[in-house]
Write an enzyme that holds these catalytic residues in place. Structure first.
Site, PDB file in Angstrom:
ATOM      1  N   ASP A   9     -67.194 -84.138  62.851  1.00 16.88           N
ATOM      2  CA  ASP A   9     -68.441 -84.273  63.583  1.00 16.88           C
ATOM      3  C   ASP A   9     -68.965 -85.683  63.296  1.00 16.88           C
ATOM      4  O   ASP A   9     -68.952 -86.125  62.148  1.00 16.88           O
ATOM      5  CB  ASP A   9     -69.442 -83.213  63.111  1.00 16.88           C
ATOM      6  CG  ASP A   9     -70.702 -83.164  63.951  1.00 16.88           C
ATOM      7  OD1 ASP A   9     -71.416 -84.189  64.013  1.00 16.88           O
ATOM      8  OD2 ASP A   9     -71.002 -82.097  64.517  1.00 16.88           O
ATOM      9  N   SER A  11     -71.770 -86.760  62.945  1.00 17.73           N
ATOM     10  CA  SER A  11     -72.924 -86.792  62.047  1.00 17.73           C
ATOM     11  C   SER A  11     -72.567 -86.456  60.606  1.00 17.73           C
ATOM     12  O   SER A  11     -73.455 -86.332  59.762  1.00 17.73           O
ATOM     13  CB  SER A  11     -74.003 -85.822  62.552  1.00 17.73           C
ATOM     14  OG  SER A  11     -74.485 -86.236  63.806  1.00 17.73           O
ATOM     15  N   SER A  12     -71.304 -86.305  60.312  1.00 14.25           N
ATOM     16  CA  SER A  12     -70.856 -85.928  58.977  1.00 14.25           C
ATOM     17  C   SER A  12     -70.645 -87.155  58.095  1.00 14.25           C
ATOM     18  O   SER A  12     -69.793 -88.004  58.394  1.00 14.25           O
ATOM     19  CB  SER A  12     -69.544 -85.133  59.077  1.00 14.25           C
ATOM     20  OG  SER A  12     -68.899 -85.045  57.826  1.00 14.25           O
ATOM     21  N   GLY A  13     -71.415 -87.232  57.004  1.00 14.52           N
ATOM     22  CA  GLY A  13     -71.263 -88.344  56.083  1.00 14.52           C
ATOM     23  C   GLY A  13     -69.866 -88.427  55.491  1.00 14.52           C
ATOM     24  O   GLY A  13     -69.276 -89.511  55.399  1.00 14.52           O
TER      25      GLY A  13
END
Length: 199
Positions: A9, A11-13
């Site tokens: 994703d 938005s995944s760090g």
């Protein structure tokens, strides 16, 4: 060459950090990388899980860990305001780019990661994402139309659902030779698994 599937994703760090290394790992293994963004929320509907940034205690730890990893790796990393964004527009844009210009898809994904985790790119906004188009010799209007295309929307939905049906539930998540590995911290194990033939 066989592919190493890289599910994530935007938005995944932890996926951001995986994206910095995955190409080099694949080259060392004699593999190509199949970049596969998907909506992590699709997996959460099945698992009942919540994102790290939405979970007390885990949220604070993750932010500390991301900062620590960035320092260790010598990378710049800055969470955008209102993190995490629902990166549906960026995900759809990736698959449009992949369909129209597959040779640009990986570079486009890396650029999205860089801008999200450094310059607060709004990955939920089709207009914001479409402004990346000129960097790749593409027209913003064409990319914007692609993001809005009903057929592409259906394709992205199906890709995410198919991934979850195969057992993908996190970000980053890797599949190589049908063996699944979940998490940035499993990249070394995955590499050793492929080199040795598994155990």
């Amino acid at each position: 060459m066989r592919s190493l599937e890289f599910w994530f994703d935007f938005s995944s760090g932890y996926a951001f950090f995986a994206a910095q290394r995955i190409d080099a790992i694949a080259v060392g293994l004699g593999r190509t990388v199949l970049w596969r963004p998907y909506m992590l929320g699709t997996a959460y509907k099945v698992t009942g899980a919540r994102g790290l940034s939405s979970t007390p205690l885990k949220r604070d730890y993750a932010r500390r860990d991301w900062a620590r990893i960035a320092r260790h790796q010598g990378l710049t990393f800055q969470l955008p305001a209102n993190h995490p964004h629902v990166a549906l527009a960026a995900t759809r844009a990736f698959y449009w780019v992949e369909t129209q210009h597959p040779e640009l898809a990986a570079a486009f994904a890396k650029r999205v990661f860089t801008l999200y985790f450094n310059d607060s790119l709004d990955t939920a906004s089709p207009e914001a994402v479409s402004r990346l188009a000129p960097e790749f010799g593409l027209k913003p209007g064409a990319l914007l139309a692609g993001i809005a295309d009903p057929a592409l929307k259906e394709k992205v939905r199906r890709i995410g659902e198919d991934a979850v049906a195969r057992g993908v539930f996190g970000s980053p998540f890797f599949i190589v030779d049908e063996e699944p590995f979940w998490g940035w911290d499993r990249m070394e194990m995955m590499t050793e698994w492929v080199r040795t033939g598994g155990w």
